[in-house]
Write a protein that holds these residues in place. Structure first.
Motif, PDB file in Angstrom:
ATOM      1  N   GLY A 138       0.819  -1.206   0.000  1.00 34.37           N
ATOM      2  CA  GLY A 138       0.000   0.000   0.000  1.00 34.37           C
ATOM      3  C   GLY A 138       0.847   1.247   0.000  1.00 34.37           C
ATOM      4  O   GLY A 138       2.075   1.189   0.075  1.00 34.37           O
ATOM      5  N   SER A 139       0.163   2.373  -0.074  1.00 29.61           N
ATOM      6  CA  SER A 139       0.890   3.647  -0.073  1.00 29.61           C
ATOM      7  C   SER A 139       1.310   4.045   1.338  1.00 29.61           C
ATOM      8  O   SER A 139       2.256   4.807   1.504  1.00 29.61           O
ATOM      9  N   PHE A 140       0.603   3.557   2.360  1.00 34.78           N
ATOM     10  CA  PHE A 140       0.909   3.917   3.749  1.00 34.78           C
ATOM     11  C   PHE A 140       1.061   5.439   3.845  1.00 34.78           C
ATOM     12  O   PHE A 140       2.086   5.953   4.268  1.00 34.78           O
ATOM     13  N   ASP A 141       0.002   6.131   3.450  1.00 33.03           N
ATOM     14  CA  ASP A 141       0.031   7.592   3.315  1.00 33.03           C
ATOM     15  C   ASP A 141      -1.032   8.264   4.183  1.00 33.03           C
ATOM     16  O   ASP A 141      -2.013   8.788   3.643  1.00 33.03           O
ATOM     17  N   PRO A 142      -0.840   8.278   5.503  1.00 36.70           N
ATOM     18  CA  PRO A 142       0.305   7.794   6.278  1.00 36.70           C
ATOM     19  C   PRO A 142       0.041   6.412   6.859  1.00 36.70           C
ATOM     20  O   PRO A 142      -1.107   5.949   6.879  1.00 36.70           O
ATOM     21  N   PRO A 143       1.087   5.747   7.373  1.00 39.80           N
ATOM     22  CA  PRO A 143       0.870   4.519   8.141  1.00 39.80           C
ATOM     23  C   PRO A 143       0.199   4.881   9.459  1.00 39.80           C
ATOM     24  O   PRO A 143       0.408   5.975   9.991  1.00 39.80           O
ATOM     25  N   HIS A 144      -0.634   3.962   9.985  1.00 32.67           N
ATOM     26  CA  HIS A 144      -1.369   4.279  11.208  1.00 32.67           C
ATOM     27  C   HIS A 144      -1.611   3.026  12.039  1.00 32.67           C
ATOM     28  O   HIS A 144      -1.206   1.909  11.641  1.00 32.67           O
ATOM     29  N   ALA A 145      -2.266   3.208  13.167  1.00 35.60           N
ATOM     30  CA  ALA A 145      -2.490   2.109  14.104  1.00 35.60           C
ATOM     31  C   ALA A 145      -3.294   0.972  13.493  1.00 35.60           C
ATOM     32  O   ALA A 145      -3.140  -0.188  13.885  1.00 35.60           O
ATOM     33  N   GLY A 146      -4.162   1.272  12.530  1.00 35.10           N
ATOM     34  CA  GLY A 146      -4.927   0.226  11.863  1.00 35.10           C
ATOM     35  C   GLY A 146      -4.027  -0.730  11.093  1.00 35.10           C
ATOM     36  O   GLY A 146      -4.240  -1.944  11.102  1.00 35.10           O
ATOM     37  N   HIS A 147      -2.988  -0.191  10.429  1.00 36.20           N
ATOM     38  CA  HIS A 147      -2.026  -1.043   9.728  1.00 36.20           C
ATOM     39  C   HIS A 147      -1.291  -1.955  10.712  1.00 36.20           C
ATOM     40  O   HIS A 147      -1.088  -3.141  10.448  1.00 36.20           O
ATOM     41  N   VAL A 148      -0.897  -1.384  11.833  1.00 35.62           N
ATOM     42  CA  VAL A 148      -0.187  -2.158  12.858  1.00 35.62           C
ATOM     43  C   VAL A 148      -1.092  -3.273  13.380  1.00 35.62           C
ATOM     44  O   VAL A 148      -0.669  -4.422  13.544  1.00 35.62           O
ATOM     45  N   HIS A 149      -2.348  -2.935  13.623  1.00 31.56           N
ATOM     46  CA  HIS A 149      -3.303  -3.901  14.176  1.00 31.56           C
ATOM     47  C   HIS A 149      -3.522  -5.086  13.236  1.00 31.56           C
ATOM     48  O   HIS A 149      -3.422  -6.254  13.656  1.00 31.56           O
ATOM     49  N   ILE A 150      -3.784  -4.816  11.957  1.00 31.80           N
ATOM     50  CA  ILE A 150      -4.037  -5.940  11.050  1.00 31.80           C
ATOM     51  C   ILE A 150      -2.771  -6.762  10.811  1.00 31.80           C
ATOM     52  O   ILE A 150      -2.848  -7.977  10.608  1.00 31.80           O
ATOM     53  N   THR A 151      -1.616  -6.120  10.892  1.00 32.35           N
ATOM     54  CA  THR A 151      -0.353  -6.840  10.749  1.00 32.35           C
ATOM     55  C   THR A 151      -0.166  -7.829  11.887  1.00 32.35           C
ATOM     56  O   THR A 151       0.178  -9.001  11.672  1.00 32.35           O
ATOM     57  N   GLN A 152      -0.398  -7.366  13.108  1.00 35.34           N
ATOM     58  CA  GLN A 152      -0.235  -8.248  14.261  1.00 35.34           C
ATOM     59  C   GLN A 152      -1.259  -9.379  14.249  1.00 35.34           C
ATOM     60  O   GLN A 152      -0.949 -10.522  14.601  1.00 35.34           O
ATOM     61  N   GLU A 153      -2.478  -9.079  13.818  1.00 31.60           N
ATOM     62  CA  GLU A 153      -3.499 -10.121  13.714  1.00 31.60           C
ATOM     63  C   GLU A 153      -3.141 -11.136  12.621  1.00 31.60           C
ATOM     64  O   GLU A 153      -3.339 -12.340  12.784  1.00 31.60           O
ATOM     65  N   ALA A 154      -2.608 -10.648  11.502  1.00 32.60           N
ATOM     66  CA  ALA A 154      -2.207 -11.544  10.418  1.00 32.60           C
ATOM     67  C   ALA A 154      -1.113 -12.503  10.875  1.00 32.60           C
ATOM     68  O   ALA A 154      -1.136 -13.698  10.542  1.00 32.60           O
ATOM     69  N   LEU A 155      -0.151 -11.998  11.629  1.00 35.80           N
ATOM     70  CA  LEU A 155       0.912 -12.859  12.160  1.00 35.80           C
ATOM     71  C   LEU A 155       0.321 -13.989  12.989  1.00 35.80           C
ATOM     72  O   LEU A 155       0.742 -15.143  12.884  1.00 35.80           O
ATOM     73  N   LYS A 156      -0.672 -13.667  13.793  1.00 32.18           N
ATOM     74  CA  LYS A 156      -1.292 -14.667  14.674  1.00 32.18           C
ATOM     75  C   LYS A 156      -2.214 -15.610  13.920  1.00 32.18           C
ATOM     76  O   LYS A 156      -2.223 -16.815  14.164  1.00 32.18           O
ATOM     77  N   ARG A 157      -3.007 -15.066  13.002  1.00 32.15           N
ATOM     78  CA  ARG A 157      -4.084 -15.843  12.391  1.00 32.15           C
ATOM     79  C   ARG A 157      -3.641 -16.743  11.241  1.00 32.15           C
ATOM     80  O   ARG A 157      -4.218 -17.800  11.032  1.00 32.15           O
ATOM     81  N   PHE A 158      -2.649 -16.315  10.458  1.00 27.72           N
ATOM     82  CA  PHE A 158      -2.350 -17.003   9.203  1.00 27.72           C
ATOM     83  C   PHE A 158      -1.074 -17.851   9.232  1.00 27.72           C
ATOM     84  O   PHE A 158      -0.615 -18.306   8.187  1.00 27.72           O
ATOM     85  N   GLY A 159      -0.496 -18.064  10.394  1.00 31.22           N
ATOM     86  CA  GLY A 159       0.696 -18.905  10.481  1.00 31.22           C
ATOM     87  C   GLY A 159       1.905 -18.300   9.794  1.00 31.22           C
ATOM     88  O   GLY A 159       2.674 -19.006   9.136  1.00 31.22           O
ATOM     89  N   LEU A 160       2.085 -16.992   9.935  1.00 30.46           N
ATOM     90  CA  LEU A 160       3.174 -16.291   9.269  1.00 30.46           C
ATOM     91  C   LEU A 160       4.394 -16.177  10.179  1.00 30.46           C
ATOM     92  O   LEU A 160       4.267 -16.004  11.386  1.00 30.46           O
ATOM     93  N   ASP A 161       5.574 -16.240   9.577  1.00 28.27           N
ATOM     94  CA  ASP A 161       6.810 -16.005  10.323  1.00 28.27           C
ATOM     95  C   ASP A 161       7.119 -14.515  10.406  1.00 28.27           C
ATOM     96  O   ASP A 161       7.643 -14.039  11.408  1.00 28.27           O
TER      97      ASP A 161
END
Length: 199
Positions: free
Chosen positions: A19-42
């Motif tokens: 994405g453009s991350f224009d600007p990056p925000h807490a929502g991006h951080v939140h979905i990233t942390q959830e993705a790490l937990k939910r989808f078996g990502l390293d």
């Protein structure tokens, strides 16, 4: 990091949040942390794009967005990358292909919000994207129904992984996709810009 490409050990499963991350925000951080937990990502790599082909107006300078992304995200398993600028790719399908060529030993998962799934069929070569990598869909407020009933979801319905098995997505062969409902942070880049807190 070389040419904007983070190091990844052989066989690692990496989620890609573009994405453009224009600007990056807490929502991006939140979905990233959830993705790490939910989808078996390293790991998750934020692919900060030079620009979004679907948007008329260009984003803030890439260097500024990269710096802001690093400042907001301190998770040790999240890397900030400007790979698209180095690779010269503008479209997701070409970016994924370039990543797979550069890191053939890495398993990639494309991450997106349900709002993007609703318009995924408008993306250039969207079916190629789905054929190359599994898709991890994270529901955002107000976008759950549109995402699940959109054209792309209907075309790919045979490849859907149940949310109870979301942890298997990273090891699944494409085409595969999984939709998870989350208690979402509804922060929005456009809202932040509208309030004059960026630029």
């Amino acid at each position: 990091m070389q040419n904007g490409l983070p190091y990844a050990p052989r066989g690692q499963v990496v989620g890609l949040l573009g994405g453009s991350f224009d600007p990056p925000h807490a929502g991006h951080v939140h979905i990233t942390q959830e993705a790490l937990k939910r989808f078996g990502l390293d790991e998750v790599w934020w692919l900060v794009s030079p620009g979004n082909p679907l948007k008329d107006r260009g984003p803030a300078a890439l260097e500024r967005r990269m710096a802001a992304a690093r400042a907001i995200n301190s998770h040790p398993r999240v890397k900030i990358s400007d790979f698209e600028a180095h690779a010269g790719t503008r479209y997701t399908a070409r970016t994924i292909m370039a990543l797979q060529v550069a890191r053939p030993e890495t398993r990639f998962v494309w991450l997106m919000g349900a709002d993007n799934l609703a318009q995924f069929h408008l993306w250039k070569d969207w079916q190629e994207i789905a054929a190359r990598v599994p898709l991890g869909i994270l529901a955002r407020p107000g976008d759950r129904i549109a995402g699940r009933t959109g054209k792309a979801a209907q075309v790919m319905r045979h490849a859907r992984l149940h949310s109870r098995a979301s942890h298997l997505l990273g090891r699944s062969a494409a085409p595969a996709w999984c939709f998870v409902n989350l208690p979402m942070n509804d922060a929005s880049s456009s809202e932040i810009r509208a309030k004059g807190r960026w630029r």
